[in-house]
Enzyme design. Structure first.
Site, PDB file in Angstrom:
ATOM      1  CD  GLU A   1      -3.050  -1.319   2.235  1.00 19.93           C
ATOM      2  OE1 GLU A   1      -3.920  -1.845   2.101  1.00 19.93           O
ATOM      3  OE2 GLU A   1      -2.504  -1.154   3.334  1.00 19.93           O
TER       4      GLU A   1
ATOM      5  CB  CYS B   1       4.768  -1.557  16.967  1.00 14.11           C
ATOM      6  SG  CYS B   1       6.902  -1.099  16.367  1.00 14.11           S
TER       7      CYS B   1
ATOM      8  CB  CYS C   1       0.352   7.103  11.105  1.00 13.29           C
ATOM      9  SG  CYS C   1       1.144   8.417  10.311  1.00 13.29           S
TER      10      CYS C   1
ATOM     11  CB  CYS D   1       2.970   7.618   2.681  1.00 13.95           C
ATOM     12  SG  CYS D   1       3.361   6.655   4.208  1.00 13.95           S
TER      13      CYS D   1
ATOM     14  CB  CYS E   1       1.826  -0.780  14.005  1.00  9.48           C
ATOM     15  SG  CYS E   1       1.980  -0.827  12.217  1.00  9.48           S
TER      16      CYS E   1
ATOM     17  CB  CYS F   1       6.269  -4.673   9.703  1.00  8.22           C
ATOM     18  SG  CYS F   1       7.546  -3.903  10.521  1.00  8.22           S
TER      19      CYS F   1
HETATM   20  N1  SAH Z   1       8.369   1.119  10.258  1.00  2.23           N
HETATM   21  C1  SAH Z   1       8.659   2.415  10.356  1.00  2.23           C
HETATM   22  C2  SAH Z   1       7.910   3.327   9.436  1.00  2.23           C
HETATM   23  C3  SAH Z   1       6.504   3.126   9.070  1.00  2.23           C
HETATM   24  S1  SAH Z   1       5.306   3.353  10.406  1.00  2.23           S
HETATM   25  C4  SAH Z   1       8.462   2.947  11.790  1.00  2.23           C
HETATM   26  O1  SAH Z   1       7.814   2.521  12.633  1.00  2.23           O
HETATM   27  O2  SAH Z   1       9.015   4.006  11.814  1.00  2.23           O
HETATM   28  C5  SAH Z   1       5.046   4.967  10.415  1.00  2.23           C
HETATM   29  C6  SAH Z   1       4.683   5.759  11.692  1.00  2.23           C
HETATM   30  O3  SAH Z   1       3.388   5.460  12.273  1.00  2.23           O
HETATM   31  C7  SAH Z   1       5.529   5.317  13.032  1.00  2.23           C
HETATM   32  O4  SAH Z   1       6.086   6.632  13.715  1.00  2.23           O
HETATM   33  C8  SAH Z   1       4.424   4.434  13.700  1.00  2.23           C
HETATM   34  O5  SAH Z   1       5.016   4.688  15.463  1.00  2.23           O
HETATM   35  C9  SAH Z   1       3.228   5.225  13.386  1.00  2.23           C
HETATM   36  N2  SAH Z   1       2.076   4.312  13.693  1.00  2.23           N
HETATM   37  C10 SAH Z   1       2.020   3.146  13.703  1.00  2.23           C
HETATM   38  N3  SAH Z   1       0.582   2.528  14.026  1.00  2.23           N
HETATM   39  C11 SAH Z   1       0.079   3.779  14.501  1.00  2.23           C
HETATM   40  C12 SAH Z   1      -1.331   4.165  14.875  1.00  2.23           C
HETATM   41  N4  SAH Z   1      -2.270   3.049  14.818  1.00  2.23           N
HETATM   42  N5  SAH Z   1      -1.628   5.352  14.764  1.00  2.23           N
HETATM   43  C13 SAH Z   1      -0.919   6.306  14.773  1.00  2.23           C
HETATM   44  N6  SAH Z   1       0.562   6.087  14.407  1.00  2.23           N
HETATM   45  C14 SAH Z   1       0.847   4.663  14.089  1.00  2.23           C
HETATM   46 FE1  SF4 Z   2       6.639  -2.015  11.782  1.00  2.00          FE
HETATM   47 FE2  SF4 Z   2       4.372  -0.842  12.253  1.00  2.00          FE
HETATM   48 FE3  SF4 Z   2       6.217  -1.041  14.027  1.00  2.00          FE
HETATM   49 FE4  SF4 Z   2       6.678   0.579  11.792  1.00  2.00          FE
HETATM   50  S1  SF4 Z   2       5.118   0.762  13.654  1.00  2.00           S
HETATM   51  S2  SF4 Z   2       8.300  -0.677  12.536  1.00  2.00           S
HETATM   52  S3  SF4 Z   2       5.538  -0.665  10.383  1.00  2.00           S
HETATM   53  S4  SF4 Z   2       5.306  -2.872  13.313  1.00  2.00           S
END
Ligand code: SAH
Ligand code: SF4
Length: 388
Positions: free
Chosen positions: A110, A137, A370, A126, A140, A133
Site C-alpha cells: 500500500e 509494535c 499512519c 508515503c 500498528c 512488518c
Molecule cells: N516502520 C517505520 C515506518 C512506518 S510506521 C516506523 O515504525 O518508524 C510510520 C509511523 O506510524 C511510525 O512512527 C509509527 O509509530 C506510527 N504508527 C503506527 N501505527 C500507528 C497508529 N495506529 N496510529 C498512529 N500512528 C501509528
Molecule cells: Fe513495523 Fe508498524 Fe512498528 Fe513501523 S510501527 S516498525 S511498520 S510494526
C-alpha cells in the site's frame, strides 16, 4: 512469535522467484553499467536504459527506441523490468488517495498520496518497503500482519511511477499547473518511507531505491525531501546515514525502557539509551534535524510526566517531535487521547524548548492514516461486525 525472533532468524525472500532473470529496474546506475558491461555493452548504454526506466517509466525494452533492435532483443532475453500493478485506488474526503498495488507474485503493498492541506505545491507520497512488518509494535496494523517479505528496489520505486501514472503526470512526474499558462509543477515533492514495513530491516533495497529516486537521471527527488522512518534498528540506521543523504525519522513513542518495550519489542534489542546515543552521533548537515515520532496512546504514554521526560531525554539533540494521536483500528486495543490531552502534551514539549507538531490523521476514512496499512488483514478484521 515476536518481531525480534523473526528479525534474527527468518530468511526473508527478496525476490518473488529466486530463479527469475535479474530485474534491471532494481539496479543502481553502476550496477546497470556492470550488468550491461557483462553483456558486452559500453557504459553509456546503461545511462540510456536507466533514463528509460526511471525518467520515462517504460514497461518494456521494446519501448527503448534509441537502443537498437539487437540490444533490445538481447535485454528481453536476459532481464526483466520489475513493476507493480495497481489493484485498487481509494479516495478519501480530504484528497488523500490510498493505492493497493500487486507484486508479480501476488503480494499486496500500500502507498498513500497525501496532498498538502495548506500548500498546493507540496504533495507527499508515503511508500512501503516490505509486505507486512516483523517489528511487532503492538499499536500498528502492519505489525499485526507479521512479515511476508522484503520489497525489491523496483517494487519500492515503482510505487512512485504508478501514482504518477494514476494522477496524470508526464515525463519526470510533472502535471500542468493550474495557476500558470502552460507551466508545470512537480506532482510529488516529498517521499516518506512510512508505509508498510520497517525500511531499515530491508536496508539494502531501500538504499538502492533511495539512490534511484534521488538520482539526476532517475526521479530527481531532493534527498532533503526523502524521509526514512525507523523503529530504531541501530546498525542499519548508522549505515543509512553514512551511505545516503536522506532525512531521518525515529519512532520513539516511549520515554522509559519499560514503557517502550511494552509497545515496541525492538526496544529489547536496542534500548532507549543506545538509540538516543546513536542519534546524537548521527552526522547532521547544517539546518538538518532528526524527527522523533511519538504515537500518543491514551493512558499509556500521554501523561504530563511523559512529556517532561521526553524533553529531558531529547535535550541537546537537534530535533523536532511529531506527535501522532493514535489512529484507532480493530487490530490495536488502544484509544486516542482526548484532544485537550494531546494539546497539553504538545505545549509541555514546546515549553521544554522542542518544536512539536501534531500530525493530523489524513485519509482516516479509508484506513490510510499512519499505522492503518494492514492490507487484507485489516480488511478481514473490519469485516467482522463490532458485536461479533
Ligand atoms: N516502520 C517505520 C515506518 C512506518 S510506521 C516506523 O515504525 O518508524 C510510520 C509511523 O506510524 C511510525 O512512527 C509509527 O509509530 C506510527 N504508527 C503506527 N501505527 C500507528 C497508529 N495506529 N496510529 C498512529 N500512528 C501509528
Ligand atoms: Fe513495523 Fe508498524 Fe512498528 Fe513501523 S510501527 S516498525 S511498520 S510494526
Amino acid at each position: 512469535m515476536t518481531g525480534l525472533t523473526l528479525l534474527d532468524n527468518t530468511p526473508v525472500r527478496h525476490r518473488a522467484d529466486p530463479a527469475a532473470p535479474p530485474d534491471v529496474a532494481s539496479m543502481t546506475l553502476s550496477e546497470l553499467q556492470a550488468f550491461l558491461g557483462a553483456l558486452g555493452e559500453p557504459a553509456y548504454r546503461a545511462e540510456q536504459v536507466f533514463r528509460w526506466l526511471h525518467r520515462r517509466g517504460v514497461a518494456s525494452f521494446s519501448q527503448m527506441t534509441d537502443l537498437g533492435r539487437a540490444l533490445r532483443e538481447k535485454l528481453q532475453g536476459a532481464a526483466v523490468i520489475g513493476r507493480l500493478e495497481v489493484a485498487q485506488v481509494q479516495a478519501a474526503r480530504d484528497g488523500t488517495r490510498k493505492y493497493r498495488m500487486r507484486t508479480r507474485d501476488g503480494a499486496l503493498v500500500e502507498s498513500v498520496f497525501i496532498p498538502s492541506a495548506s500548500a498546493a505545491d507540496k504533495n507527499t507520497l508515503c511508500i512501503s518497503s516490505q509486505v507486512g512488518c516483523a517489528m511487532g509494535c503492538t499499536f500498528c496494523a502492519t505489525g499485526a500482519m507479521g512479515l511476508d517479505r522484503h520489497l525489491t528496489a523496483s517494487e519500492i520505486v515503482d510505487q512512485v511511477n504508478r501514482v504518477w501514472a494514476d494522477l496524470g503526470a508526464v515525463n519526470g512526474g510533472f502535471v500542468p499547473d493550474p495557476s500558470g499558462e502552460g507551466s508545470t509543477r512537480r506532482l510529488l515533492t516529498n517521499l516518506v518511507f512510512m508505509g508498510m514495513g520497517e525500511p531499515l530491516h530491508n536496508v539494502e533495497h531501500v538504499l538502492r531505491a533511495v539512490e534511484i529516486l534521488t538520482h539526476e537521471h532517475g526521479h530527481q527527488f531532493s534527498p532533503r525531501r526523502v524521509t526514512v522512518s525507523t523503529s530504531g534498528l541501530l546498525p542499519q540506521m548508522k549505515r543509512l546515514m553514512a551511505e545516503s543523504d536522506v532525512q531521518l525519522a525515529v519512532s520513539l513513542s516511549g520515554t522509559t525502557d519499560a514503557q517502550r518495550v511494552s509497545i515496541m519489542p525492538v526496544n529489547r534489542k536496542y534500548p532507549l539509551g543506545m538509540l538516543l546515543a546513536a542519534c546524537r552521533e548521527v552526522p547532521l548537515k547544517a539546518r538538518r534535524r532528526i524527527t522523533f515520532e511519538y504515537v500518543l496512546l491514551a493512558g499509556i504514554n500521554d501523561a504530563d510526566e511523559d512529556a517532561t521526560r521526553l524533553v529531558r531525554i531529547l535535550k541537546g539533540l537537534r530535533c523536532k517531535v511529531n506527535l501522532i494521536p493514535f489512529n484507532e483500528h480493530p487490530l490495536g486495543a488502544y484509544r486516542r487521547p482526548p484532544r485537550e490531552r494531546t494539546l497539553r502534551f504538545q505545549s509541555l514539549v514546546r515549553d521544554g524548548g522542542i518544536n512539536a507538531l501534531i500530525r493530523e490523521a489524513r485519509g482516516d476514512d479509508i484506513d490510510a492514516a499512519c499505522g492503518m496499512l494492514g492490507g487484507t488483514t485489516l480488511d478481514a478484521a473490519r469485516a467482522v461486525p463490532a458485536s461479533a
